[in-house]
Enzyme design. Sequence first.
Site, PDB file in Angstrom:
ATOM      1  N   GLY A   1      -8.115  -6.932  -5.571  1.00 17.37           N
ATOM      2  CA  GLY A   1      -8.593  -8.272  -5.286  1.00 17.37           C
ATOM      3  C   GLY A   1      -7.500  -8.996  -4.544  1.00 17.37           C
ATOM      4  O   GLY A   1      -6.324  -8.801  -4.834  1.00 17.37           O
ATOM      5  N   CYS A   2      -7.886  -9.794  -3.544  1.00 19.40           N
ATOM      6  CA  CYS A   2      -6.873 -10.433  -2.712  1.00 19.40           C
ATOM      7  C   CYS A   2      -6.368 -11.738  -3.304  1.00 19.40           C
ATOM      8  O   CYS A   2      -5.347 -12.259  -2.897  1.00 19.40           O
ATOM      9  CB  CYS A   2      -7.409 -10.676  -1.307  1.00 19.40           C
ATOM     10  N   ILE A   3      -7.122 -12.300  -4.256  1.00 15.27           N
ATOM     11  CA  ILE A   3      -6.707 -13.610  -4.774  1.00 15.27           C
ATOM     12  C   ILE A   3      -6.605 -13.569  -6.295  1.00 15.27           C
ATOM     13  O   ILE A   3      -7.486 -13.075  -6.948  1.00 15.27           O
ATOM     14  CB  ILE A   3      -7.677 -14.727  -4.329  1.00 15.27           C
TER      15      ILE A   3
END
Lengths: 105, 155
Positions: A103-105
Site C-alpha cells: 500500500g502506498c499510503i
Amino acid sequence: MTTTTLAGMEIELDDEGFIVDPERWTEAMAADLARHEGIDPLTDRHWQVVRFMRCEYEAKGSGPTVRVLGKTSGVSVKELYQLFPRGPAKIAAKIAGIPKPRGCI
Amino acid sequence: MGDRIEKVSVIISKGSLEGIYPGLIMANGARAEGIEANLFFTFFGLDAIHKERFEHIKVATVGNPGMHMATMIGGLPGMSAIATRMLSKKMEAFDIPSIPEFVEMIADTGCGMFACKASVDLFGFTKVDFIDQVSDIITVGEFYERAAGGEIIFT
C-alpha cells in the site's frame, strides 16, 4: 530464500526476512523475529500491534498500512514509530509472520 | 544491503493538489520503509504547511492537460473547486487522507518538516503562519547540510 530455526522449528524466510508460509508461525517465534530486527524485549505495546496485524491478516488476507494501524490498532502513529523505528507496518508484519503489507499510503 | 536507500529529502515546490500529494506520498512511504526522511517546502509548496491554506488546496484545471478538459472550460469560475471536490471524494473512497491529515501524520512518523527561507521571506510569511509541525525555516545551504548522504527528490 533462506532457512532458519525459530522456536525450535525449521522455517523458510524470503529475501527480506518474512516467513514464507504464515501458517507455520507461532507466537513463540515472535521474540526471535523481533530480536533480529533489533527489538528486545517485545513489550505489551509491541504485542498489541503484532496481534492486531495477525488478526487483520487472518480476516482480510493482508496486513494494514501504518495509517490504518494508527487509526485502528489503539496505538498512535507517533508511538508506532517509537515501537518499530524501522517501519511499523513492515516490521510488525515480519514479527507477526505475515506478508509485507502492500500500500502506498 | 549496500544498495538500500537510507535517507531521502523531498522538496515540494508546487501548491496544487497534484503538485503536493506525490511528495507527501514519497516522504510517508520512505518512513514506512524505515528510511530517514525530510520534507522541504518551497515557493507555492509552502501552502501545504500554511495554517489557513492547507485545507484549501485545489487541483489545477487550467494548464493541466492531464485533466482532459478544454482550457476555456477549465477557466470557468468555480471549475477548480468542482474538480477538487470530485477528486477529493474519490480519494476519500480510496482512504487517501486529506492534505492536513496527511501532513500531520507524516510529522508523527518522525519526518522532518522545513520551510524554505527565501520563499518565506518573498511571500512575507513568518513561522506563526505555518503549522506547529514545521521544525524550522532554513536556507538552501542548510537544506543541503541536512540532505547530505541521502537522495534528493524534487517535486
